[in-house]
Design a protein around this motif. Structure first.
Motif, short mmCIF file in Angstrom:
data_model
loop_
_atom_site.label_atom_id
_atom_site.label_comp_id
_atom_site.label_asym_id
_atom_site.label_seq_id
_atom_site.Cartn_x
_atom_site.Cartn_y
_atom_site.Cartn_z
N SER A 409 0.83 -1.21 0.00
CA SER A 409 0.00 0.00 0.00
C SER A 409 0.87 1.26 0.00
CB SER A 409 -0.95 0.01 1.20
OG SER A 409 -0.23 -0.01 2.41
N ASP A 410 1.95 1.25 0.77
CA ASP A 410 2.77 2.45 0.90
C ASP A 410 3.62 2.75 -0.33
OD1 ASP A 410 1.75 2.66 3.40
OD2 ASP A 410 3.64 2.46 4.48
N ILE A 411 4.18 1.70 -0.94
CA ILE A 411 5.10 1.94 -2.06
C ILE A 411 4.38 2.52 -3.28
CG2 ILE A 411 6.71 0.86 -3.67
CD1 ILE A 411 7.80 1.30 -0.82
N PRO A 412 3.26 1.95 -3.74
CA PRO A 412 2.58 2.58 -4.87
C PRO A 412 2.03 3.97 -4.54
CG PRO A 412 1.33 0.69 -4.08
CD PRO A 412 2.65 0.65 -3.40
N ALA A 413 1.72 4.21 -3.24
CA ALA A 413 1.26 5.54 -2.82
C ALA A 413 2.43 6.49 -2.62
CB ALA A 413 0.45 5.42 -1.54
N ARG A 414 3.64 5.99 -2.82
CA ARG A 414 4.90 6.77 -2.71
C ARG A 414 5.05 7.38 -1.31
NH1 ARG A 414 7.69 7.02 -6.95
NH2 ARG A 414 8.62 9.11 -6.77
N LYS A 415 4.74 6.58 -0.29
CA LYS A 415 4.91 7.01 1.09
C LYS A 415 6.28 6.57 1.60
CE LYS A 415 -0.03 6.86 2.24
NZ LYS A 415 -1.07 6.23 3.10
N TYR A 416 7.30 7.10 0.96
CA TYR A 416 8.68 6.81 1.36
C TYR A 416 9.58 7.90 0.78
CZ TYR A 416 9.27 5.16 -3.44
OH TYR A 416 9.31 5.08 -4.81
N ASP A 417 10.71 8.13 1.44
CA ASP A 417 11.76 8.98 0.87
C ASP A 417 12.69 8.12 0.03
OD1 ASP A 417 10.62 11.01 2.34
OD2 ASP A 417 12.13 10.94 3.93
N MET A 418 13.10 7.00 0.63
CA MET A 418 13.90 6.01 -0.08
C MET A 418 13.33 4.63 0.24
SD MET A 418 17.84 7.41 0.15
CE MET A 418 18.11 6.85 1.83
N ALA A 419 13.50 3.69 -0.67
CA ALA A 419 13.00 2.34 -0.44
C ALA A 419 13.86 1.35 -1.21
CB ALA A 419 11.53 2.21 -0.88
N LEU A 420 13.85 0.10 -0.78
CA LEU A 420 14.59 -0.95 -1.45
C LEU A 420 13.66 -1.73 -2.37
CD1 LEU A 420 16.71 -2.18 1.58
CD2 LEU A 420 17.52 -0.83 -0.37
N PHE A 421 14.11 -1.92 -3.59
CA PHE A 421 13.32 -2.60 -4.62
C PHE A 421 14.12 -3.76 -5.21
CE2 PHE A 421 10.91 1.24 -4.53
CZ PHE A 421 9.74 1.07 -5.27
N TYR A 422 13.41 -4.70 -5.78
CA TYR A 422 13.97 -5.65 -6.74
C TYR A 422 13.52 -5.24 -8.14
CZ TYR A 422 15.12 -9.30 -3.27
OH TYR A 422 15.65 -10.02 -2.23
N THR A 423 14.41 -5.34 -9.13
CA THR A 423 13.93 -5.34 -10.51
C THR A 423 13.18 -6.64 -10.74
OG1 THR A 423 16.03 -6.28 -11.28
CG2 THR A 423 15.81 -3.86 -11.34
N LEU A 424 12.46 -6.74 -11.86
CA LEU A 424 11.55 -7.88 -12.03
C LEU A 424 12.27 -9.18 -12.37
CD1 LEU A 424 8.54 -6.23 -13.87
CD2 LEU A 424 9.04 -6.37 -11.43
#
Length: 526
Positions: A409-424
């Protein structure tokens, strides 16, 4: 609380001691499990809705039942599956496929051209799937005979065969497994496994003895839901499960892999096709709009040291968005080296000054990093190292740990300054990540975005998706160059593929992608 490199090394030193006294419990369990002919696999969360045309359930569980036209093999080789032959003609705008004969779905329905087109009509050409070139450019089809189909496209489709190897939405469901209104009812495919039961604690599958291909040597697969990494390691140690691993199924940390190896548990590690990326959100934190701040962050931490401590040197530090084994990965950028003085100088020029935590216009240089252990094993520890090292250049980093649901919910709503992701990762690259994680106009659901810049980045992504085969390398390189020059993201590591299994599991080989469940070639010994 911050954590230093010494703290992590001290913690690792005692880890092997946790795995003593295994042989008797494993031996007892192996004898019992062999009698039942079951392969018991850990999964981190329930399998969920397994409709292959929706983006909901666990990919690797869908892989047990649903098959593609072509399968993505090792090193990106395209292999036959429900199609035995194919040809791309009309300058790349026509795909002709010959379908495998004498194949039935698990409910007895025939696999043929009508069944293929019934499935494609559920997703191809629909806006929700236009992140796939085959969907966006689809113009129609022709059934030549019961086992030959031609698909027509408006333009040549880059990555066409790869797209038809995807787990979703490209795989095939029985036309009888929906209600009269076309609503999905049950997971019925052509694959070698039939779902017997599903709950929040486990899913069970029995072998489909009418399968067209090589039958598994064991009769059942049991998927045990073990959300916590420590519980998965304990289950491996106690001999309660046979298999765990994969970033999307039941992740194993590098430190855990080393400890398991020391205890005599077989562990397999390969370089994967996914990248761990640090994402920036300038729309939420004004400081990140300045490229000098992003550059300072990028050289403010030590990838090599983190790789040695946190990933036991199993993860290769990344300079480019994709590892070299991804199609159209582009030229290799140098891995950013930590340079504390240069990072401090960049922040000074950007107006952030002072001892300790830097300030500008009376405001602290404070950033929030969102991590999720359920989404990325070890992300909390990685965040703590970043917190410590960025603190040395004057950046206050706070860490917010979230569960899987909150991250979605938070990541698509862009509720972060920085975040850790995986590419697909394969087989979705490069366009799965380039479109899904960067194009502002594409809604990719819960995955969120690595970086957004509609004015500058969107045109580059759109140009790459419509480039000819001759031009695609240059078009994708233009994206990589822009991301690198703007420090729009910070690639961290090329994630290793880590699996561990019980000694009784023989013939294990890692899957070709992180979206497949590696049951093939396995035999269960004593």
């Amino acid at each position: 609380m911050t954590a230093s490199r010494r703290t992590f090394l001290k913690g690792l030193a005692v880890a092997p001691a946790l795995f003593g006294g295994l042989s008797s419990t494993i031996s007892a369990y192996a004898q019992k499990a062999k009698a039942h002919g079951d392969l018991i696999v850990a999964i981190a969360k329930p399998a969920g809705n397994l409709d292959p045309h929706k983006y909901i359930g666990l990919w690797a569980v869908q892989d047990l039942m649903f098959e593609p036209l072509m399968r993505y093999g090792k090193n990106g080789q395209i292999e036959p599956a429900l199609a035995t032959e194919w040809a791309v003609e009309d300058n790349g705008k026509l795909l002709r496929v010959k379908l495998r004969q004498n194949v039935t779905f698990q409910d007895g329905t025939s696999w043929d051209a009508e069944a293929m087109m019934w499935n494609l009509d559920r997703w191809i050409g629909k806006p929700a799937n236009n992140w796939m070139n085959s969907s966006r450019l689809y113009s129609g089809h022709r059934i030549v005979d019961p086992h030959t189909v031609e698909l027509q496209f408006k333009e040549p489709v880059l990555g066409l065969l790869y797209e038809f190897s995807y787990v979703r939405p490209s795989r095939f469901l029985s036309p009888k497994s929906v209600d009269k209104d076309g609503n999905y009812q049950a997971p019925v495919g052509t694959g070698p496994w039939i779902q017997e039961s599903a709950s929040n604690s486990e899913s069970t599958f029995k072998r489909f003895d009418g399968y067209w291909g090589d039958l598994p040597t064991f009769e059942h697969v049991e998927l045990k839901v073990l959300p916590d990494s420590r519980s998965r390691m304990a289950a491996l140690r106690a001999g309660e499960i046979d298999l765990a691993g994969g970033d999307y199924l039941a992740p194993i940390k590098a430190t855990e892999a080393k400890a398991l190896e020391s205890a005599g548990i077989p562990v397999t590690v390969e370089t994967g096709t996914t990248t761990i990326v640090l994402a920036y959100n300038p729309d939420r934190n004004e400081a990140l709009k300045d490229v000098r701040v992003r550059k300072a962050i990028n050289i403010g931490f030590d990838r090599a040291a983190i790789g040695q401590v946190l990933y036991q040197s199993l993860a290769e530090p990344a300079g480019s968005l994709f590892p070299a084994n991804v199609p159209h990965a582009g030229k290799r950028f140098d891995v950013a080296k930590r340079d504390v003085e240069a990072a401090k100088a960049l922040l000074e020029v950007a107006g952030w000054s002072g001892s300790g935590i830097r300030e500008k216009d009376g405001k602290k240089l404070s950033l929030e990093l969102v991590v999720s252990e359920e989404q990325m094993a070890g992300s909390r520890s990685l965040g703590e190292i970043l917190q410590s090292q960025l603190g040395e250049i004057g950046i206050e980093l706070t860490i917010r740990s979230v569960d899987h649901a909150s991250r979605h919910s938070d990541i698509p709503a862009r509720k972060y300054d920085m975040a850790l992701f995986y590419t697909l990762g394969a087989p979705y690259e490069p366009f799965g990540t380039l479109v899904g994680l960067f194009l502002s106009t594409f809604n990719n659901g819960v995955d969120g975005k690595l970086f957004l810049d509609p004015a500058n980045l969107d045109p580059l992504v759109l140009a790459a998706t419509s480039a000819s085969e001759a031009d695609v390398a240059g078009a994708t390189q233009a994206i990589y160059d822009w991301l690198y020059n703007e420090v729009a993201i910070s690639p961290l590591f090329y994630a290793p593929i880590i699996w561990a299994h019980a000694p009784r599991v023989q013939g294990f080989t890692p899957p070709s992608t992180e979206y497949d469940l590696p049951y093939k070639n396995i035999t269960l010994g004593a």
